[in-house]
Motif scaffolding. Structure first.
Motif, PDB file in Angstrom:
ATOM      1  N   ASN A  59       0.852  -1.183   0.000  1.00  0.00           N
ATOM      2  CA  ASN A  59       0.000   0.000   0.000  1.00  0.00           C
ATOM      3  C   ASN A  59       0.894   1.242   0.000  1.00  0.00           C
ATOM      4  O   ASN A  59       1.504   1.564   1.031  1.00  0.00           O
ATOM      5  CB  ASN A  59      -0.902  -0.009   1.239  1.00  0.00           C
ATOM      6  N   PRO A  60       1.020   1.940  -1.123  1.00  0.00           N
ATOM      7  CA  PRO A  60       1.899   3.116  -1.181  1.00  0.00           C
ATOM      8  C   PRO A  60       1.557   4.170  -0.143  1.00  0.00           C
ATOM      9  O   PRO A  60       2.444   4.890   0.322  1.00  0.00           O
ATOM     10  CB  PRO A  60       1.677   3.648  -2.610  1.00  0.00           C
ATOM     11  N   TRP A  61       0.279   4.275   0.236  1.00  0.00           N
ATOM     12  CA  TRP A  61      -0.102   5.280   1.225  1.00  0.00           C
ATOM     13  C   TRP A  61       0.497   4.993   2.595  1.00  0.00           C
ATOM     14  O   TRP A  61       0.731   5.900   3.379  1.00  0.00           O
ATOM     15  CB  TRP A  61      -1.628   5.354   1.343  1.00  0.00           C
ATOM     16  N   ILE A  62       0.734   3.710   2.897  1.00  0.00           N
ATOM     17  CA  ILE A  62       1.252   3.365   4.220  1.00  0.00           C
ATOM     18  C   ILE A  62       2.701   3.815   4.369  1.00  0.00           C
ATOM     19  O   ILE A  62       3.225   3.903   5.480  1.00  0.00           O
ATOM     20  CB  ILE A  62       1.122   1.839   4.477  1.00  0.00           C
ATOM     21  N   ASN A  63       3.361   4.107   3.223  1.00  0.00           N
ATOM     22  CA  ASN A  63       4.747   4.585   3.286  1.00  0.00           C
ATOM     23  C   ASN A  63       4.871   5.843   4.135  1.00  0.00           C
ATOM     24  O   ASN A  63       5.898   6.081   4.777  1.00  0.00           O
ATOM     25  CB  ASN A  63       5.264   4.895   1.872  1.00  0.00           C
ATOM     26  N   GLU A  64       3.811   6.672   4.118  1.00  0.00           N
ATOM     27  CA  GLU A  64       3.852   7.924   4.856  1.00  0.00           C
ATOM     28  C   GLU A  64       3.947   7.704   6.363  1.00  0.00           C
ATOM     29  O   GLU A  64       4.348   8.604   7.097  1.00  0.00           O
ATOM     30  CB  GLU A  64       2.588   8.747   4.557  1.00  0.00           C
ATOM     31  N   PHE A  65       3.574   6.531   6.829  1.00  0.00           N
ATOM     32  CA  PHE A  65       3.556   6.278   8.268  1.00  0.00           C
ATOM     33  C   PHE A  65       4.872   5.721   8.803  1.00  0.00           C
ATOM     34  O   PHE A  65       5.020   5.556   9.999  1.00  0.00           O
ATOM     35  CB  PHE A  65       2.422   5.298   8.617  1.00  0.00           C
ATOM     36  N   ARG A  66       5.809   5.391   7.920  1.00  0.00           N
ATOM     37  CA  ARG A  66       7.075   4.852   8.424  1.00  0.00           C
ATOM     38  C   ARG A  66       7.859   5.952   9.120  1.00  0.00           C
ATOM     39  O   ARG A  66       8.194   6.966   8.507  1.00  0.00           O
ATOM     40  CB  ARG A  66       7.916   4.261   7.294  1.00  0.00           C
ATOM     41  N   PRO A  67       8.196   5.769  10.402  1.00  0.00           N
ATOM     42  CA  PRO A  67       8.998   6.768  11.108  1.00  0.00           C
ATOM     43  C   PRO A  67      10.416   6.803  10.551  1.00  0.00           C
ATOM     44  O   PRO A  67      11.003   5.755  10.253  1.00  0.00           O
ATOM     45  CB  PRO A  67       8.991   6.267  12.564  1.00  0.00           C
ATOM     46  N   GLY A  68      10.965   7.982  10.429  1.00  0.00           N
ATOM     47  CA  GLY A  68      12.313   8.108   9.903  1.00  0.00           C
ATOM     48  C   GLY A  68      13.377   7.531  10.805  1.00  0.00           C
ATOM     49  O   GLY A  68      14.460   7.167  10.353  1.00  0.00           O
ATOM     50  N   VAL A  69      13.095   7.418  12.131  1.00  0.00           N
ATOM     51  CA  VAL A  69      14.110   6.953  13.071  1.00  0.00           C
ATOM     52  C   VAL A  69      14.148   5.437  13.192  1.00  0.00           C
ATOM     53  O   VAL A  69      14.978   4.890  13.902  1.00  0.00           O
ATOM     54  CB  VAL A  69      13.865   7.557  14.478  1.00  0.00           C
ATOM     55  N   ASN A  71      15.192   2.267  11.500  1.00  0.00           N
ATOM     56  CA  ASN A  71      16.018   1.861  10.366  1.00  0.00           C
ATOM     57  C   ASN A  71      15.850   0.392   9.992  1.00  0.00           C
ATOM     58  O   ASN A  71      16.274  -0.021   8.922  1.00  0.00           O
ATOM     59  CB  ASN A  71      17.492   2.141  10.681  1.00  0.00           C
ATOM     60  N   ASP A  72      15.275  -0.402  10.899  1.00  0.00           N
ATOM     61  CA  ASP A  72      15.078  -1.824  10.630  1.00  0.00           C
ATOM     62  C   ASP A  72      13.941  -1.983   9.626  1.00  0.00           C
ATOM     63  O   ASP A  72      12.782  -1.731   9.932  1.00  0.00           O
ATOM     64  CB  ASP A  72      14.751  -2.571  11.927  1.00  0.00           C
ATOM     65  N   GLN A  73      14.275  -2.414   8.404  1.00  0.00           N
ATOM     66  CA  GLN A  73      13.270  -2.497   7.350  1.00  0.00           C
ATOM     67  C   GLN A  73      12.273  -3.627   7.581  1.00  0.00           C
ATOM     68  O   GLN A  73      11.221  -3.672   6.946  1.00  0.00           O
ATOM     69  CB  GLN A  73      13.961  -2.682   5.996  1.00  0.00           C
ATOM     70  N   ALA A  74      12.599  -4.549   8.495  1.00  0.00           N
ATOM     71  CA  ALA A  74      11.661  -5.636   8.808  1.00  0.00           C
ATOM     72  C   ALA A  74      10.469  -5.130   9.615  1.00  0.00           C
ATOM     73  O   ALA A  74       9.427  -5.780   9.665  1.00  0.00           O
ATOM     74  CB  ALA A  74      12.368  -6.750   9.579  1.00  0.00           C
ATOM     75  N   ILE A  75      10.630  -3.964  10.249  1.00  0.00           N
ATOM     76  CA  ILE A  75       9.540  -3.376  11.031  1.00  0.00           C
ATOM     77  C   ILE A  75       8.671  -2.547  10.087  1.00  0.00           C
ATOM     78  O   ILE A  75       9.113  -1.538   9.552  1.00  0.00           O
ATOM     79  CB  ILE A  75      10.073  -2.498  12.169  1.00  0.00           C
ATOM     80  N   ARG A  76       7.414  -2.972   9.907  1.00  0.00           N
ATOM     81  CA  ARG A  76       6.516  -2.235   9.019  1.00  0.00           C
ATOM     82  C   ARG A  76       6.036  -0.950   9.704  1.00  0.00           C
ATOM     83  O   ARG A  76       6.152  -0.803  10.922  1.00  0.00           O
ATOM     84  CB  ARG A  76       5.346  -3.125   8.598  1.00  0.00           C
ATOM     85  N   PRO A  77       5.473  -0.014   8.931  1.00  0.00           N
ATOM     86  CA  PRO A  77       5.159   1.322   9.466  1.00  0.00           C
ATOM     87  C   PRO A  77       4.306   1.344  10.725  1.00  0.00           C
ATOM     88  O   PRO A  77       4.561   2.135  11.631  1.00  0.00           O
ATOM     89  CB  PRO A  77       4.442   1.990   8.286  1.00  0.00           C
ATOM     90  N   ILE A  78       3.250   0.507  10.825  1.00  0.00           N
ATOM     91  CA  ILE A  78       2.386   0.553  12.004  1.00  0.00           C
ATOM     92  C   ILE A  78       3.161   0.145  13.249  1.00  0.00           C
ATOM     93  O   ILE A  78       3.121   0.825  14.284  1.00  0.00           O
ATOM     94  CB  ILE A  78       1.158  -0.348  11.803  1.00  0.00           C
ATOM     95  N   ALA A  79       3.909  -0.957  13.162  1.00  0.00           N
ATOM     96  CA  ALA A  79       4.735  -1.385  14.296  1.00  0.00           C
ATOM     97  C   ALA A  79       5.810  -0.352  14.599  1.00  0.00           C
ATOM     98  O   ALA A  79       6.134  -0.095  15.762  1.00  0.00           O
ATOM     99  CB  ALA A  79       5.362  -2.739  14.001  1.00  0.00           C
ATOM    100  N   GLY A  80       6.341   0.270  13.537  1.00  0.00           N
ATOM    101  CA  GLY A  80       7.361   1.295  13.742  1.00  0.00           C
ATOM    102  C   GLY A  80       6.826   2.500  14.488  1.00  0.00           C
ATOM    103  O   GLY A  80       7.487   3.039  15.384  1.00  0.00           O
ATOM    104  N   GLN A  81       5.619   2.932  14.129  1.00  0.00           N
ATOM    105  CA  GLN A  81       5.009   4.063  14.826  1.00  0.00           C
ATOM    106  C   GLN A  81       4.784   3.745  16.307  1.00  0.00           C
ATOM    107  O   GLN A  81       5.042   4.579  17.184  1.00  0.00           O
ATOM    108  CB  GLN A  81       3.678   4.425  14.161  1.00  0.00           C
ATOM    109  N   ILE A  82       4.300   2.540  16.587  1.00  0.00           N
ATOM    110  CA  ILE A  82       4.066   2.154  17.987  1.00  0.00           C
ATOM    111  C   ILE A  82       5.385   2.122  18.747  1.00  0.00           C
ATOM    112  O   ILE A  82       5.468   2.585  19.900  1.00  0.00           O
ATOM    113  CB  ILE A  82       3.351   0.789  18.047  1.00  0.00           C
ATOM    114  N   LYS A  83       6.419   1.590  18.121  1.00  0.00           N
ATOM    115  CA  LYS A  83       7.727   1.536  18.775  1.00  0.00           C
ATOM    116  C   LYS A  83       8.242   2.938  19.108  1.00  0.00           C
ATOM    117  O   LYS A  83       8.715   3.188  20.220  1.00  0.00           O
ATOM    118  CB  LYS A  83       8.727   0.812  17.869  1.00  0.00           C
TER     119      LYS A  83
END
Length: 448
Positions: A59-69, A71-83
């Motif tokens: 989903n290209p729209w979900i790219n906007e939710f990936r936090p810049g900090v 760096n682990d690409q295995a963590i998808r944007p939703i999990a990254g935001q929670i972290k």
């Protein structure tokens, strides 16, 4: 197993399914009559599918939710935001309590932040999750083995005579393949037992006028594949044991399964036959027995308000609104599919990397993609030239021979992210170039 893979699935599935469960609680209370019991039960099935399917669609729209900090690409944007949000909360708590570094609050916040940073917390949580899930599996297996063993020990004989003829006639009318029916004693109430080779257990003491209604009910459970739904409920409870809403949904869906089965039984029955069937339900309720949620068996009994609601539902089954049922089913299926679009959109980087010439090694993210599709005025080749000039000016390194460098690139938020490693000096440079105007946003370097 990477903990990120597990947590991606658990977080996404629980966020989507929990919202649906809350919505379902309202649906079953206010929309049961127009939607009907069978539609309510179908909606529970869709929620169960979301809970157990580890699918993540691009989903290209979900790219906007990936936090810049992150760096682990295995963590998808939703999990990254929670972290990131958890890290922010506990980092703030640590700062607020740093006046007393020996306090439990400070030490707890510090350990939490350190655990997130070094990955030790995720590994610990994964072990706790897996051990608890394994314990639940062992518990459910033990309960079911004991239940099946007890029923097998108390089996008397297969039904025969007039009752068998009536049973086979019901199977023929409902176009269902007959399954074995055993008299069991003692047994408070009839039930459909098992998943792979199911059979119906019928109390030896069942009155003749009740027996055929009871058998029809359990046969409709079998026709509706409710024995498989029982297994699906257990899988959901094991996989998401930490979410109380999943357990609530398991109990509610079990109740709604009984109501949906009633709807199948009385669908084409005249009013008097419906009344006779409800009398059987009331008599069965006096036994006050039903297998627990962890047992792979259906139970016919209900008590109190549930029984009252069940009787009213049977007597007013014709109040469903078909167009609303169809609309709800279509919308629910669309929402189910859309809930799986939780992975970042894949932007193939090959065409952009091919622009670079003379570089020793070129790569993008681990999957060979960019985070976003490049859309700026500055090409990747231009961005690399700007980065190399900046490194030469600020660090003093000779950057004319690109065959001495390994480049890793990504693109996000109109920024070229370039990771440049020098094979000659061993230094690695982090350089960010604005793709709109060529401005260097950041330059940093380190050894290794």
């Amino acid at each position: 197993m990477r903990s990120a893979v597990v947590f991606n699935f658990l977080l996404e599935a629980n966020l989507m399914a929990s919202a649906a469960i809350v919505l379902m609680i309202a649906f079953r209370k206010f929309l049961r009559k127009p939607l009907g019991n069978r539609m309510i039960y179908f909606l529970w099935l869709l929620i169960a599918i979301r809970l157990i399917c580890p699918i993540a669609l691009n989903n290209p729209w979900i790219n906007e939710f990936r936090p810049g900090v992150v760096n682990d690409q295995a963590i998808r944007p939703i999990a990254g935001q929670i972290k990131v949000r958890l890290d922010d909360i506990f980092s703030d708590l640590r700062r607020l309590t740093r006046g007393n570094t020996d306090s439990i609050v400070y030490q707890g916040a510090k350990n939490f932040v350190d655990g997130l940073y070094f990955g030790t917390l995720s590994k610990l949580l994964l072990r706790i999750y897996l051990w608890t899930a394994a314990a639940l599996v062992l518990f459910f297996v033990t309960v079911n083995v004991r239940f099946r063993h007890k029923l097998k020990a108390n089996r008397i004989e297969l039904i025969s005579g007039k009752l068998k003829e009536q049973y086979l006639d019901v199977c023929k009318k409902r176009k269902v393949k007959p399954i074995p029916v055993w008299f069991v004693d003692p047994l408070p109430s009839a039930c459909l037992v098992g998943v792979i080779r199911p059979y119906i257990a019928l109390p030896l003491t069942a009155a003749p006028q009740e027996a055929i209604h009871v058998l029809t009910h359990e046969l409709c459970h079998y026709q509706g594949k409710d024995h498989w739904f029982s297994l699906l409920r257990l899988v959901c409870c094991v996989a998401h044991w930490f979410n109380p809403l999943v357990w609530v949904a398991a109990f509610m869906s079990r109740t709604d399964g009984e109501l949906a089965c009633d709807s199948r039984v009385v669908k084409d029955l005249p009013k008097q036959e419906r009344m006779n069937y409800t009398n059987t339900l009331v008599l069965a309720a006096s036994k006050r027995y039903a297998p627990g949620v962890g047992v792979l068996a259906t139970g016919m009994t209900m008590t109190g308000r549930k029984l009252q609601s069940r009787v009213r539902s049977i007597l007013h089954i014709d109040q469903t609104v078909k167009w609303l049922m169809v609309t709800a089913a279509i919308l629910a299926c669309m929402l189910l599919v859309s809930s799986f679009f939780t992975a970042e959109g894949y932007v193939n980087a090959d065409a952009y990397l091919s622009e670079l010439d003379g570089v020793y090694g070129i790569g993008a993210r681990e999957d060979g993609s960019f985070t976003h599709r490049p859309a700026g005025n500055i090409s990747l080749q231009d961005a690399l030239n700007i980065a190399m000039d900046t490194i030469s000016e600020q660090i003093g390194e000779d950057t004319t021979d690109l065959s001495l460098y390994v480049i890793n690139a990504d693109y996000k938020d109109d920024i070229w992210f370039l990771l440049i490693h020098s094979r000659a000096t061993g230094r690695t440079y982090d350089t960010y170039v604005d793709a709109m105007d060529g401005r260097v946003v950041n330059t940093g370097w380190g050894n290794g």
